[in-house]
Design a protein around this motif. Structure first.
Motif, short mmCIF file in Angstrom:
data_model
loop_
_atom_site.label_atom_id
_atom_site.label_comp_id
_atom_site.label_asym_id
_atom_site.label_seq_id
_atom_site.Cartn_x
_atom_site.Cartn_y
_atom_site.Cartn_z
N VAL A 15 18.35 42.08 -5.59
CA VAL A 15 17.05 41.45 -5.34
C VAL A 15 16.80 40.38 -6.40
O VAL A 15 16.34 39.28 -6.08
CB VAL A 15 15.92 42.51 -5.32
CG1 VAL A 15 14.55 41.85 -5.34
CG2 VAL A 15 16.06 43.41 -4.11
N PHE A 16 17.12 40.68 -7.64
CA PHE A 16 16.95 39.71 -8.73
C PHE A 16 17.81 38.48 -8.50
O PHE A 16 17.35 37.34 -8.61
CB PHE A 16 17.28 40.38 -10.07
CG PHE A 16 17.13 39.47 -11.25
CD1 PHE A 16 15.88 39.11 -11.71
CD2 PHE A 16 18.25 38.96 -11.88
CE1 PHE A 16 15.75 38.26 -12.81
CE2 PHE A 16 18.13 38.12 -12.98
CZ PHE A 16 16.87 37.77 -13.44
N VAL A 17 19.08 38.69 -8.14
CA VAL A 17 19.99 37.56 -7.89
C VAL A 17 19.49 36.74 -6.69
O VAL A 17 19.52 35.51 -6.72
CB VAL A 17 21.44 38.06 -7.68
CG1 VAL A 17 22.34 36.96 -7.14
CG2 VAL A 17 22.00 38.63 -8.97
N ILE A 21 18.56 32.78 -6.68
CA ILE A 21 19.12 31.80 -5.73
C ILE A 21 17.99 31.09 -4.99
O ILE A 21 18.01 29.87 -4.80
CB ILE A 21 20.09 32.49 -4.75
CG1 ILE A 21 21.34 32.97 -5.50
CG2 ILE A 21 20.47 31.56 -3.59
CD1 ILE A 21 22.24 33.87 -4.69
N PHE A 22 16.97 31.85 -4.57
CA PHE A 22 15.82 31.26 -3.88
C PHE A 22 15.11 30.26 -4.80
O PHE A 22 14.81 29.14 -4.38
CB PHE A 22 14.86 32.37 -3.45
CG PHE A 22 13.63 31.87 -2.76
CD1 PHE A 22 13.69 31.33 -1.49
CD2 PHE A 22 12.39 31.96 -3.38
CE1 PHE A 22 12.55 30.88 -0.84
CE2 PHE A 22 11.25 31.51 -2.75
CZ PHE A 22 11.33 30.97 -1.48
N PHE A 24 16.37 28.68 -7.41
CA PHE A 24 17.24 27.52 -7.62
C PHE A 24 17.16 26.58 -6.42
O PHE A 24 17.09 25.36 -6.58
CB PHE A 24 18.69 27.96 -7.86
CG PHE A 24 19.63 26.81 -8.03
CD1 PHE A 24 19.70 26.13 -9.23
CD2 PHE A 24 20.43 26.39 -6.98
CE1 PHE A 24 20.57 25.05 -9.39
CE2 PHE A 24 21.30 25.31 -7.12
CZ PHE A 24 21.36 24.65 -8.33
N GLY A 25 17.17 27.15 -5.23
CA GLY A 25 17.07 26.33 -4.02
C GLY A 25 15.77 25.56 -3.96
O GLY A 25 15.74 24.39 -3.57
N LEU A 26 14.67 26.21 -4.34
CA LEU A 26 13.38 25.52 -4.37
C LEU A 26 13.39 24.38 -5.38
O LEU A 26 12.88 23.29 -5.12
CB LEU A 26 12.25 26.49 -4.70
CG LEU A 26 11.86 27.47 -3.60
CD1 LEU A 26 10.87 28.49 -4.14
CD2 LEU A 26 11.28 26.74 -2.40
N GLY A 27 13.97 24.64 -6.55
CA GLY A 27 14.04 23.60 -7.58
C GLY A 27 14.95 22.46 -7.17
O GLY A 27 14.62 21.29 -7.34
#
Length: 155
Positions: A15-17, A21-22, A24-27
């Motif tokens: 869940v943390f990973v 990833i989510f 990072f994708g938003l950024g």
């Protein structure tokens, strides 16, 4: 009440990973910048529409396909199923408050945390507001639940 299933030891780390990833994708897609979101809400930049459409397609395919191959969630053992919720005044009011907060701050709660990762420390005011709002809502619901509790013989 459904029986609780024992969680796989990798559940929380995954869940943390997934959150990383989510975020990072938003950024990476610049969706963690309130200016981009506000431009979308003002119909000046429709890039967010394509991001949301892509996410909806991936989610739809996943939700449809997963039931074809598995009956239970791999890390929790819980059976896949739909959780239907009724549309009531609390959902409408809560959705309205969420939407107004999103429009005023220019960012939704998930992206607010990712926004910290791209250096937007001013968003801490918005995050503090989310915590205050969640506390007020929890307090209001708990006092409402206490008032609705039926009287017992011990009362």
């Amino acid at each position: 009440m459904a029986p609780e299933h024992e969680q796989h030891p990798l559940f929380l780390p995954l869940v943390f990973v997934g959150g990383l990833i989510f975020g990072f994708g938003l950024g990476f897609s610049h969706m963690a910048q309130p200016e981009v979101v506000l431009n979308f809400l003002q119909f000046e930049d429709l890039g967010l529409l394509f991001v949301m459409f892509g996410a909806a397609v991936v989610t739809g395919i996943t939700f449809f396909g997963i039931k074809q191959f598995r009956r239970e969630a791999p890390l929790t053992g819980a059976v896949y199923g739909r959780r239907l919720k009724t549309l009531d005044k609390n959902v409408v009011i809560g959705g309205g408050i969420f939407g107004v907060g999103w429009g005023l701050s220019g960012i939704c709660p998930g992206a607010a945390y990712a926004s910290l990762g791209v250096g937007n420390v001013v968003i801490l005011y918005g995050i503090a507001g989310m915590f205050v709002g969640a506390y007020i809502q929890g307090y209001w619901r708990s006092t409402r639940a206490e008032g609705d509790a039926p009287a017992t013989a011990a009362d």
